[in-house]
Design a protein around this motif. Structure first.
Motif, PDB file in Angstrom:
ATOM      1  N   ASP A  10      38.779  53.146  33.832  1.00  0.00           N
ATOM      2  CA  ASP A  10      37.837  54.056  33.187  1.00  0.00           C
ATOM      3  C   ASP A  10      38.584  55.197  32.519  1.00  0.00           C
ATOM      4  O   ASP A  10      39.509  55.773  33.098  1.00  0.00           O
ATOM      5  N   PHE A  11      38.187  55.510  31.311  1.00  0.00           N
ATOM      6  CA  PHE A  11      38.707  56.654  30.549  1.00  0.00           C
ATOM      7  C   PHE A  11      40.180  56.537  30.167  1.00  0.00           C
ATOM      8  O   PHE A  11      40.756  57.482  29.643  1.00  0.00           O
ATOM      9  N   LEU A  12      40.816  55.410  30.458  1.00  0.00           N
ATOM     10  CA  LEU A  12      42.207  55.169  30.068  1.00  0.00           C
ATOM     11  C   LEU A  12      42.290  53.766  29.485  1.00  0.00           C
ATOM     12  O   LEU A  12      41.445  52.912  29.779  1.00  0.00           O
ATOM     13  N   PRO A  13      43.315  53.478  28.698  1.00  0.00           N
ATOM     14  CA  PRO A  13      43.466  52.109  28.194  1.00  0.00           C
ATOM     15  C   PRO A  13      43.649  51.124  29.352  1.00  0.00           C
ATOM     16  O   PRO A  13      44.264  51.449  30.376  1.00  0.00           O
ATOM     17  N   ASP A  14      43.101  49.920  29.193  1.00  0.00           N
ATOM     18  CA  ASP A  14      43.293  48.875  30.192  1.00  0.00           C
ATOM     19  C   ASP A  14      44.767  48.496  30.270  1.00  0.00           C
ATOM     20  O   ASP A  14      45.509  48.660  29.305  1.00  0.00           O
ATOM     21  N   VAL A  15      45.193  47.995  31.419  1.00  0.00           N
ATOM     22  CA  VAL A  15      46.595  47.662  31.650  1.00  0.00           C
ATOM     23  C   VAL A  15      46.742  46.153  31.789  1.00  0.00           C
ATOM     24  O   VAL A  15      46.029  45.513  32.570  1.00  0.00           O
ATOM     25  N   SER A  16      47.684  45.585  31.046  1.00  0.00           N
ATOM     26  CA  SER A  16      47.959  44.155  31.139  1.00  0.00           C
ATOM     27  C   SER A  16      48.890  43.879  32.310  1.00  0.00           C
ATOM     28  O   SER A  16      49.871  44.594  32.520  1.00  0.00           O
ATOM     29  N   HIS A  17      48.563  42.849  33.081  1.00  0.00           N
ATOM     30  CA  HIS A  17      49.445  42.382  34.150  1.00  0.00           C
ATOM     31  C   HIS A  17      50.247  41.170  33.688  1.00  0.00           C
ATOM     32  O   HIS A  17      50.821  40.460  34.506  1.00  0.00           O
ATOM     33  N   GLY A  18      50.280  40.934  32.391  1.00  0.00           N
ATOM     34  CA  GLY A  18      51.096  39.880  31.819  1.00  0.00           C
ATOM     35  C   GLY A  18      50.356  38.574  31.606  1.00  0.00           C
ATOM     36  O   GLY A  18      49.206  38.411  31.984  1.00  0.00           O
ATOM     37  N   GLN A  19      51.059  37.660  30.957  1.00  0.00           N
ATOM     38  CA  GLN A  19      50.516  36.342  30.643  1.00  0.00           C
ATOM     39  C   GLN A  19      51.153  35.293  31.542  1.00  0.00           C
ATOM     40  O   GLN A  19      52.318  35.428  31.927  1.00  0.00           O
ATOM     41  N   ARG A  20      50.376  34.272  31.861  1.00  0.00           N
ATOM     42  CA  ARG A  20      50.874  33.155  32.668  1.00  0.00           C
ATOM     43  C   ARG A  20      50.400  31.852  32.048  1.00  0.00           C
ATOM     44  O   ARG A  20      49.258  31.752  31.608  1.00  0.00           O
ATOM     45  N   SER A  21      51.279  30.869  32.052  1.00  0.00           N
ATOM     46  CA  SER A  21      50.887  29.521  31.654  1.00  0.00           C
ATOM     47  C   SER A  21      50.136  28.898  32.810  1.00  0.00           C
ATOM     48  O   SER A  21      50.548  29.018  33.963  1.00  0.00           O
ATOM     49  N   ASN A  22      49.025  28.259  32.502  1.00  0.00           N
ATOM     50  CA  ASN A  22      48.193  27.633  33.516  1.00  0.00           C
ATOM     51  C   ASN A  22      48.649  26.189  33.673  1.00  0.00           C
ATOM     52  O   ASN A  22      48.393  25.357  32.823  1.00  0.00           O
ATOM     53  N   SER A  23      49.347  25.909  34.769  1.00  0.00           N
ATOM     54  CA  SER A  23      49.781  24.542  35.037  1.00  0.00           C
ATOM     55  C   SER A  23      49.074  24.047  36.287  1.00  0.00           C
ATOM     56  O   SER A  23      48.926  24.792  37.266  1.00  0.00           O
ATOM     57  N   CYS A  24      48.608  22.827  36.267  1.00  0.00           N
ATOM     58  CA  CYS A  24      47.875  22.234  37.398  1.00  0.00           C
ATOM     59  C   CYS A  24      46.639  23.056  37.749  1.00  0.00           C
ATOM     60  O   CYS A  24      46.285  23.211  38.910  1.00  0.00           O
ATOM     61  N   ASN A  25      45.993  23.662  36.717  1.00  0.00           N
ATOM     62  CA  ASN A  25      44.780  24.454  36.900  1.00  0.00           C
ATOM     63  C   ASN A  25      44.973  25.662  37.809  1.00  0.00           C
ATOM     64  O   ASN A  25      44.048  26.118  38.461  1.00  0.00           O
ATOM     65  N   THR A  26      46.195  26.210  37.872  1.00  0.00           N
ATOM     66  CA  THR A  26      46.483  27.365  38.725  1.00  0.00           C
ATOM     67  C   THR A  26      47.353  28.368  37.977  1.00  0.00           C
ATOM     68  O   THR A  26      48.312  27.993  37.320  1.00  0.00           O
ATOM     69  N   SER A  27      46.992  29.638  38.074  1.00  0.00           N
ATOM     70  CA  SER A  27      47.815  30.731  37.567  1.00  0.00           C
ATOM     71  C   SER A  27      47.915  31.773  38.660  1.00  0.00           C
ATOM     72  O   SER A  27      46.939  32.022  39.367  1.00  0.00           O
TER      73      SER A  27
END
Length: 56
Positions: A10-27
């Protein structure tokens, strides 16, 4: 498929926790703490999701 996990702040920019490739339907982002999050789909095709499971 690649997903990005973002933390809502709230009231601040959202923070990214990074990107992950989804392998075997799991990230995994490891421990990120209690908060409100959302996923961003990184791709050029349509993504339909019927459910998301969170494991602790």
């Amino acid at each position: 498929m690649t997903l990005e996990l973002d933390h809502v702040r709230d009231f601040l920019p959202d923070v990214s926790h990074g990107q992950r490739s989804n392998s075997c339907n799991t990230s995994s982002w490891g421990e990120v703490g209690k908060a409100q999050f959302y996923f961003i789909y990184i791709g050029s095709t349509r993504l339909d999701v019927s459910s998301v499971i969170t494991r602790y």
